[in-house]
Design a protein around this motif. Sequence first.
Motif, PDB file in Angstrom:
ATOM      1  N   GLU A  77     -16.540   2.939 -18.161  1.00 48.24           N
ATOM      2  CA  GLU A  77     -16.740   4.381 -18.179  1.00 48.24           C
ATOM      3  C   GLU A  77     -17.142   4.929 -16.815  1.00 48.24           C
ATOM      4  OE1 GLU A  77     -20.369   2.621 -20.491  1.00 48.24           O
ATOM      5  OE2 GLU A  77     -18.241   2.148 -20.168  1.00 48.24           O
ATOM      6  N   ASP A  78     -17.774   4.072 -15.978  1.00 45.10           N
ATOM      7  CA  ASP A  78     -18.142   4.513 -14.635  1.00 45.10           C
ATOM      8  C   ASP A  78     -16.916   4.690 -13.756  1.00 45.10           C
ATOM      9  OD1 ASP A  78     -21.013   4.436 -15.051  1.00 45.10           O
ATOM     10  OD2 ASP A  78     -20.795   2.265 -15.110  1.00 45.10           O
ATOM     11  N   PHE A  79     -15.958   3.771 -13.904  1.00 49.63           N
ATOM     12  CA  PHE A  79     -14.718   3.913 -13.157  1.00 49.63           C
ATOM     13  C   PHE A  79     -13.937   5.135 -13.643  1.00 49.63           C
ATOM     14  CE2 PHE A  79     -15.019  -0.832 -12.375  1.00 49.63           C
ATOM     15  CZ  PHE A  79     -15.276  -0.699 -11.015  1.00 49.63           C
ATOM     16  N   VAL A  80     -13.894   5.334 -14.951  1.00 45.93           N
ATOM     17  CA  VAL A  80     -13.175   6.487 -15.504  1.00 45.93           C
ATOM     18  C   VAL A  80     -13.755   7.797 -14.952  1.00 45.93           C
ATOM     19  CG1 VAL A  80     -12.648   7.774 -17.617  1.00 45.93           C
ATOM     20  CG2 VAL A  80     -12.427   5.279 -17.586  1.00 45.93           C
ATOM     21  N   LYS A  81     -15.075   7.878 -14.852  1.00 46.47           N
ATOM     22  CA  LYS A  81     -15.723   9.105 -14.361  1.00 46.47           C
ATOM     23  C   LYS A  81     -15.300   9.448 -12.935  1.00 46.47           C
ATOM     24  CE  LYS A  81     -19.921   8.786 -17.211  1.00 46.47           C
ATOM     25  NZ  LYS A  81     -21.388   8.501 -17.201  1.00 46.47           N
ATOM     26  N   LEU A  82     -14.907   8.433 -12.163  1.00 47.46           N
ATOM     27  CA  LEU A  82     -14.493   8.685 -10.784  1.00 47.46           C
ATOM     28  C   LEU A  82     -13.242   9.553 -10.716  1.00 47.46           C
ATOM     29  CD1 LEU A  82     -14.983   5.120  -9.223  1.00 47.46           C
ATOM     30  CD2 LEU A  82     -16.565   7.049  -9.135  1.00 47.46           C
ATOM     31  N   GLY A  83     -12.474   9.554 -11.797  1.00 49.08           N
ATOM     32  CA  GLY A  83     -11.225  10.299 -11.801  1.00 49.08           C
ATOM     33  C   GLY A  83     -11.393  11.793 -11.659  1.00 49.08           C
ATOM     34  N   LYS A  84     -12.554  12.306 -12.039  1.00 44.11           N
ATOM     35  CA  LYS A  84     -12.763  13.764 -11.990  1.00 44.11           C
ATOM     36  C   LYS A  84     -12.823  14.278 -10.554  1.00 44.11           C
ATOM     37  CE  LYS A  84     -17.830  13.419 -12.359  1.00 44.11           C
ATOM     38  NZ  LYS A  84     -18.062  13.663 -10.938  1.00 44.11           N
TER      39      LYS A  84
END
Length: 290
Positions: A77-84
């Motif tokens: 989920e931390d990597f996914v958050k970087l997408g924003k």
Amino acid sequence: MSSDAKKTVAIMYDFDKTLCTKDMQEYTFIPNLGMTAEEFWQEASALAEQNKMDRILGYMYLMIKKAKREDKAIRREDFVKLGKDIEFYPGVTNWFEHLNDFAKDQGVKIEHYIISSGLKEIIEGSKLKNKFEEIYASEFLYDVNNVAIWPRNAINYTAKTQFLFRINKGILDISEDDALNNYIDNDERRIPFRNMIYIGDGLTDVPCMKLVKLNGGYSIAVYKQGQQSKVKDLLINKRVDFLMPADYSSNKQLYKTVTKMIQKMAVADDLYDEHFRQLKMAKDSQEDLL
């Protein structure tokens, strides 16, 4: 092959420096390590060279190593958050809707695909996450606590080409190797190469660009405004069909050119259908005479 299948056009995109303005790790992840992008990629390259390892595996290993050293979270989920935090080229966010609407008027369905050596998790956290039929990109394997422990998929530059064949044959599940390698006659494949468009930004896309171009589709190299010199050799050496500024707005050159490609593919499919209709009639009449 059904008529509907032949009226499907697949557009495949690299991600880093193709849709977004730089490598996706450079927006947030690398700065959070206290490093410059140049420092990180130099260290990743040196690691790969010293250990004679694939460069994609090298950068993925370094991401985990550096994050642990700096006590940074490396959960999925931390990597996914970087997408924003990803910044896209002009027109990208509206490109898909505009192109889909245009294609629909031509009697064509567009399927969009990502084929990237970047991280799938970060792409899934971006505002484009729902625009694609499939996202083929590198990704980590996670433990029971959802912490990254190992590369699950590492997609290097030549490995990208397998996904063209997956799209071509309609074998989209990355775990289905046997089905992918089974023989399928060209006329029975779900999306023919002539109905494919590949958009990338440089040498790392060359295997895909050349494969699509040689098999009757189109390949386009995009570049940041003022940096055409970085990709002009791709056109000179016949690896791509076109060079375009990375502006996806509907009044710009890239959109106008891709819509012309879609129109041509629609007409070509009509002619293809008519050819096989007449061929069937001729064979049927020959059998009647017998």
